[in-house]
Design a protein around this motif. Structure first.
Motif, PDB file in Angstrom:
ATOM      1  N   LYS A 203     -12.823  19.401  -6.480  1.00 41.80           N
ATOM      2  CA  LYS A 203     -12.472  20.766  -6.063  1.00 41.80           C
ATOM      3  C   LYS A 203     -11.035  21.148  -6.429  1.00 41.80           C
ATOM      4  CE  LYS A 203     -13.945  22.124  -1.964  1.00 41.80           C
ATOM      5  NZ  LYS A 203     -14.251  22.135  -0.506  1.00 41.80           N
ATOM      6  N   GLY A 204     -10.335  20.229  -7.115  1.00 36.01           N
ATOM      7  CA  GLY A 204      -8.981  20.546  -7.568  1.00 36.01           C
ATOM      8  C   GLY A 204      -7.872  20.179  -6.612  1.00 36.01           C
ATOM      9  N   PHE A 205      -8.193  19.375  -5.598  1.00 37.23           N
ATOM     10  CA  PHE A 205      -7.183  18.883  -4.671  1.00 37.23           C
ATOM     11  C   PHE A 205      -6.754  17.479  -5.087  1.00 37.23           C
ATOM     12  CE2 PHE A 205      -9.587  21.941  -2.243  1.00 37.23           C
ATOM     13  CZ  PHE A 205      -8.678  22.529  -1.356  1.00 37.23           C
ATOM     14  N   THR A 206      -5.475  17.161  -4.994  1.00 37.02           N
ATOM     15  CA  THR A 206      -5.035  15.791  -5.219  1.00 37.02           C
ATOM     16  C   THR A 206      -5.057  15.041  -3.896  1.00 37.02           C
ATOM     17  OG1 THR A 206      -2.676  16.241  -4.890  1.00 37.02           O
ATOM     18  CG2 THR A 206      -3.577  16.526  -7.137  1.00 37.02           C
ATOM     19  N   VAL A 207      -4.812  13.729  -3.956  1.00 37.61           N
ATOM     20  CA  VAL A 207      -4.934  12.874  -2.782  1.00 37.61           C
ATOM     21  C   VAL A 207      -3.775  11.874  -2.771  1.00 37.61           C
ATOM     22  CG1 VAL A 207      -6.374  11.142  -1.649  1.00 37.61           C
ATOM     23  CG2 VAL A 207      -7.455  13.058  -2.813  1.00 37.61           C
ATOM     24  N   ALA A 208      -3.069  11.766  -1.650  1.00 33.16           N
ATOM     25  CA  ALA A 208      -2.017  10.758  -1.512  1.00 33.16           C
ATOM     26  C   ALA A 208      -2.648   9.464  -1.019  1.00 33.16           C
ATOM     27  CB  ALA A 208      -0.938  11.235  -0.546  1.00 33.16           C
ATOM     28  N   LEU A 209      -2.297   8.364  -1.663  1.00 33.96           N
ATOM     29  CA  LEU A 209      -2.991   7.089  -1.463  1.00 33.96           C
ATOM     30  C   LEU A 209      -2.071   6.005  -0.923  1.00 33.96           C
ATOM     31  CD1 LEU A 209      -5.385   5.035  -2.087  1.00 33.96           C
ATOM     32  CD2 LEU A 209      -4.365   4.838  -4.386  1.00 33.96           C
ATOM     33  N   ASP A 210      -2.555   5.268   0.077  1.00 36.93           N
ATOM     34  CA  ASP A 210      -1.898   4.052   0.559  1.00 36.93           C
ATOM     35  C   ASP A 210      -2.817   2.890   0.184  1.00 36.93           C
ATOM     36  OD1 ASP A 210      -0.488   2.070   1.841  1.00 36.93           O
ATOM     37  OD2 ASP A 210      -0.954   2.736   3.871  1.00 36.93           O
ATOM     38  N   ALA A 211      -2.274   1.901  -0.534  1.00 33.94           N
ATOM     39  CA  ALA A 211      -3.144   0.830  -1.042  1.00 33.94           C
ATOM     40  C   ALA A 211      -2.421  -0.505  -1.113  1.00 33.94           C
ATOM     41  CB  ALA A 211      -3.673   1.198  -2.430  1.00 33.94           C
ATOM     42  N   ASP A 212      -3.216  -1.548  -1.260  1.00 35.80           N
ATOM     43  CA  ASP A 212      -2.711  -2.896  -1.528  1.00 35.80           C
ATOM     44  C   ASP A 212      -2.574  -3.052  -3.037  1.00 35.80           C
ATOM     45  OD1 ASP A 212      -2.470  -5.635  -2.081  1.00 35.80           O
ATOM     46  OD2 ASP A 212      -3.772  -6.214  -0.418  1.00 35.80           O
ATOM     47  N   VAL A 213      -1.372  -3.414  -3.483  1.00 36.01           N
ATOM     48  CA  VAL A 213      -1.161  -3.621  -4.923  1.00 36.01           C
ATOM     49  C   VAL A 213      -0.721  -5.054  -5.210  1.00 36.01           C
ATOM     50  CG1 VAL A 213      -0.612  -1.195  -5.272  1.00 36.01           C
ATOM     51  CG2 VAL A 213       1.254  -2.827  -4.869  1.00 36.01           C
ATOM     52  N   SER A 214      -0.966  -5.955  -4.250  1.00 35.49           N
ATOM     53  CA  SER A 214      -0.526  -7.345  -4.410  1.00 35.49           C
ATOM     54  C   SER A 214      -1.458  -8.174  -5.286  1.00 35.49           C
ATOM     55  CB  SER A 214      -0.394  -8.009  -3.040  1.00 35.49           C
ATOM     56  OG  SER A 214      -1.660  -8.089  -2.396  1.00 35.49           O
ATOM     57  N   GLU A 215      -2.608  -7.621  -5.631  1.00 35.24           N
ATOM     58  CA  GLU A 215      -3.563  -8.350  -6.455  1.00 35.24           C
ATOM     59  C   GLU A 215      -3.014  -8.605  -7.864  1.00 35.24           C
ATOM     60  OE1 GLU A 215      -6.662  -9.448  -5.340  1.00 35.24           O
ATOM     61  OE2 GLU A 215      -5.792  -8.806  -3.428  1.00 35.24           O
ATOM     62  N   LYS A 216      -3.382  -9.741  -8.434  1.00 33.37           N
ATOM     63  CA  LYS A 216      -3.002 -10.037  -9.822  1.00 33.37           C
ATOM     64  C   LYS A 216      -3.607  -9.013 -10.778  1.00 33.37           C
ATOM     65  CE  LYS A 216      -2.699 -15.057  -9.145  1.00 33.37           C
ATOM     66  NZ  LYS A 216      -3.295 -16.376  -9.525  1.00 33.37           N
ATOM     67  N   THR A 217      -4.669  -8.382 -10.341  1.00 33.58           N
ATOM     68  CA  THR A 217      -5.372  -7.430 -11.203  1.00 33.58           C
ATOM     69  C   THR A 217      -4.952  -5.985 -10.943  1.00 33.58           C
ATOM     70  OG1 THR A 217      -7.223  -7.564  -9.639  1.00 33.58           O
ATOM     71  CG2 THR A 217      -7.368  -8.881 -11.652  1.00 33.58           C
ATOM     72  N   PHE A 218      -3.842  -5.805 -10.222  1.00 33.96           N
ATOM     73  CA  PHE A 218      -3.149  -4.519 -10.210  1.00 33.96           C
ATOM     74  C   PHE A 218      -1.946  -4.694 -11.112  1.00 33.96           C
ATOM     75  CE2 PHE A 218      -0.023  -1.406  -9.175  1.00 33.96           C
ATOM     76  CZ  PHE A 218      -0.713  -0.274  -8.788  1.00 33.96           C
ATOM     77  N   SER A 219      -1.941  -3.996 -12.222  1.00 35.74           N
ATOM     78  CA  SER A 219      -0.888  -4.187 -13.211  1.00 35.74           C
ATOM     79  C   SER A 219      -0.243  -2.870 -13.603  1.00 35.74           C
ATOM     80  CB  SER A 219      -1.442  -4.882 -14.461  1.00 35.74           C
ATOM     81  OG  SER A 219      -0.465  -4.946 -15.482  1.00 35.74           O
ATOM     82  N   GLY A 220       1.004  -2.682 -13.165  1.00 31.56           N
ATOM     83  CA  GLY A 220       1.742  -1.511 -13.607  1.00 31.56           C
ATOM     84  C   GLY A 220       2.021  -1.565 -15.096  1.00 31.56           C
ATOM     85  N   ARG A 221       2.289  -2.764 -15.598  1.00 29.71           N
ATOM     86  CA  ARG A 221       2.590  -2.925 -17.023  1.00 29.71           C
ATOM     87  C   ARG A 221       1.400  -2.510 -17.894  1.00 29.71           C
ATOM     88  NH1 ARG A 221       6.317  -5.335 -20.092  1.00 29.71           N
ATOM     89  NH2 ARG A 221       7.429  -6.072 -18.250  1.00 29.71           N
ATOM     90  N   ASN A 222       0.195  -2.863 -17.440  1.00 31.03           N
ATOM     91  CA  ASN A 222      -0.994  -2.501 -18.207  1.00 31.03           C
ATOM     92  C   ASN A 222      -1.567  -1.149 -17.773  1.00 31.03           C
ATOM     93  OD1 ASN A 222      -1.202  -5.802 -17.969  1.00 31.03           O
ATOM     94  ND2 ASN A 222      -1.856  -5.040 -19.968  1.00 31.03           N
ATOM     95  N   GLY A 223      -1.103  -0.651 -16.648  1.00 34.37           N
ATOM     96  CA  GLY A 223      -1.619   0.618 -16.149  1.00 34.37           C
ATOM     97  C   GLY A 223      -3.066   0.533 -15.713  1.00 34.37           C
ATOM     98  N   ILE A 224      -3.435  -0.581 -15.072  1.00 36.46           N
ATOM     99  CA  ILE A 224      -4.831  -0.800 -14.693  1.00 36.46           C
ATOM    100  C   ILE A 224      -4.893  -1.474 -13.327  1.00 36.46           C
ATOM    101  CG2 ILE A 224      -5.098  -3.109 -15.702  1.00 36.46           C
ATOM    102  CD1 ILE A 224      -7.670  -0.325 -16.143  1.00 36.46           C
ATOM    103  N   ALA A 225      -5.936  -1.161 -12.557  1.00 31.10           N
ATOM    104  CA  ALA A 225      -6.181  -1.814 -11.273  1.00 31.10           C
ATOM    105  C   ALA A 225      -7.681  -2.014 -11.137  1.00 31.10           C
ATOM    106  CB  ALA A 225      -5.643  -0.971 -10.120  1.00 31.10           C
ATOM    107  N   VAL A 226      -8.115  -3.274 -11.119  1.00 29.21           N
ATOM    108  CA  VAL A 226      -9.539  -3.610 -11.149  1.00 29.21           C
ATOM    109  C   VAL A 226      -9.803  -4.833 -10.269  1.00 29.21           C
ATOM    110  CG1 VAL A 226     -10.208  -2.606 -13.368  1.00 29.21           C
ATOM    111  CG2 VAL A 226      -9.016  -4.782 -13.330  1.00 29.21           C
ATOM    112  N   ILE A 227     -11.062  -5.027  -9.913  1.00 29.84           N
ATOM    113  CA  ILE A 227     -11.472  -6.185  -9.105  1.00 29.84           C
ATOM    114  C   ILE A 227     -12.556  -6.947  -9.867  1.00 29.84           C
ATOM    115  CG2 ILE A 227     -12.549  -6.971  -6.955  1.00 29.84           C
ATOM    116  CD1 ILE A 227      -9.806  -5.895  -6.454  1.00 29.84           C
ATOM    117  N   PRO A 228     -12.210  -8.027 -10.563  1.00 24.54           N
ATOM    118  CA  PRO A 228     -13.208  -8.737 -11.372  1.00 24.54           C
ATOM    119  C   PRO A 228     -14.273  -9.412 -10.514  1.00 24.54           C
ATOM    120  CG  PRO A 228     -11.188 -10.022 -11.223  1.00 24.54           C
ATOM    121  CD  PRO A 228     -10.891  -8.686 -10.590  1.00 24.54           C
ATOM    122  N   GLU A 229     -15.475  -9.416 -11.039  1.00 26.36           N
ATOM    123  CA  GLU A 229     -16.562 -10.129 -10.358  1.00 26.36           C
ATOM    124  C   GLU A 229     -16.312 -11.622 -10.370  1.00 26.36           C
ATOM    125  OE1 GLU A 229     -21.449 -10.322 -10.458  1.00 26.36           O
ATOM    126  OE2 GLU A 229     -20.357  -9.531 -12.187  1.00 26.36           O
TER     127      GLU A 229
END
Length: 369
Positions: free
Chosen positions: A242-268
């Motif tokens: 609908k065109g609204f943005t959302v402010a997010l609070d999250a856990d970024v301590s995972e090895k698969t949250f990467s600012g350098r790569n610009g990706i955040a994923v949860i591998p199986e």
């Protein structure tokens, strides 16, 4: 021979499907202000919330205003100090905060543009609160000792430190040739701060109830609306659609949250932790029970606040949230944005701040909004 060649080609294609480098296509972009850096501060909560309010001003009025992140930080520290001292040190004092702290501050003290209050003093060109926080913490620890007589001068001492490192408070300023106070500037933005709510999903509280979330940075005892996990995600999707943005609070301590790569994923599979940062790999299915388990064993913690401003899709058709970060654009992927997969959000999103009109009708009705 031809059949053998086709079989090899098919196997090769199938294999390559598990080693595809990410290729992203934008499917939803909502207007927002540029990515900036929070510097050496723990004020992501203000950068997230301020960016969110800037996007709301764009949505409501079409105006692009660079709001001051530090103005509301400046007004939140005395409240943190009060909380710590009056609880006689039995509370957390630090740089952290949550989205509602900016809303609370803006409601009481208004808003100002960055040109009126940058939070930088002297020749400083980068935010750094390391020394400031250490000095304030020393003061609040001294005055929180119940064996000492509490004197109101602690408030003046905190103010002196804030003035020293952030600059004196601003009560009047000129913006685009017009004079404002922080309160009249807030009025000019057309923001109605009562329109914003924080939603979440945890199984230890009744769904469609309002409760105080027990996380360290919730020093101000902010309330959260609870709902089933699928509905929580559906409301985020509805807001963006609908065109609204959302402010997010999250856990970024995972090895698969990467600012350098610009990706955040949860591998199986745990073995894919490194490869999944650059290649498409299967992701874990996240249930409400698993989400709750990871929260209660502290694998999911309240680490970092950001701003969801759109969606992208990879070449396999998977959807990712376009998350505006506050780590600047140097040496980071996707120009400072993080592409967060749906499984990552389902597992690691603590909460989101959103306009009540962005909620699904059913949810609004259930919550009495």
């Amino acid at each position: 021979m031809k059949q053998t060649f086709l079989s090899i080609a098919f196997l090769s294609l199938a294999f390559s499907g598990y080693a595809q480098k990410y290729e992203f296509q934008s499917i939803k972009d909502i207007a927002c202000t540029p990515v900036i850096s929070q510097g050496s501060t723990g004020t992501c909560w203000s950068f997230s919330s301020t960016s969110f309010l800037e996007a709301e001003i764009i949505r409501i009025t079409g105006k692009k205003i660079d709001l001051s992140e530090m103005y509301n930080v400046r007004h939140t520290y005395p409240k943190k100090a009060w909380n710590f001292i009056m609880r006689q040190g039995h509370a957390q004092f630090g740089e952290g905060g949550l989205n509602h702290d900016v809303i609370n501050s803006a409601r009481e003290f208004g808003l100002v543009p960055d040109v009126a209050y940058s939070g930088l003093v002297g020749n400083a060109d980068k935010l750094d609160h390391t020394k400031m926080v250490a000095e304030i913490e020393k003061v609040v620890k001294w005055y929180s000792n119940p064996e000492k007589k509490l004197e109101p001068k602690w408030k003046d001492e905190v103010t002196v430190i804030l003035d020293k490192y952030m600059g004196q408070d601003v009560t009047e300023f000129t913006y685009e040739t017009k004079k404002y106070t922080p309160k009249t500037f807030l009025e000019m933005t057309k923001l109605n701060l009562d329109d914003y709510v924080t939603i979440t999903s945890f199984t230890n509280e009744p769904y469609y109830s309002k409760f105080i979330l027990d996380i360290p940075d919730n020093f101000s005892n902010g309330s959260f609306y609870n709902m089933p996990l699928d509905e929580f995600v559906a409301n985020i999707d509805n807001a963006l659609d609908k065109g609204f943005t959302v402010a997010l609070d999250a856990d970024v301590s995972e090895k698969t949250f990467s600012g350098r790569n610009g990706i955040a994923v949860i591998p199986e599979n745990e073995a894919d932790e490194k490869a999944i940062l650059t290649e498409i790999k299967p992701e874990k299915k996240i249930t409400p029970e698993y989400r709750q388990q990871e929260f209660e064993n502290f694998n999911t913690t309240d680490d970092h606040l950001m701003h969801i401003v759109g969606k992208v899709r990879d070449q396999a058709g998977s959807i990712y949230y376009k998350v505006k970060n506050s780590w600047g654009t140097k040496n980071v992927g996707n120009d400072g944005f993080v592409y967060m997969s749906v499984p990552y959000l389902r597992l690691k999103a603590i909460s989101v701040l959103v306009h009540r009109d962005a909620l699904v009708k059913k949810t609004k009705k259930q919550l009495g909004l």
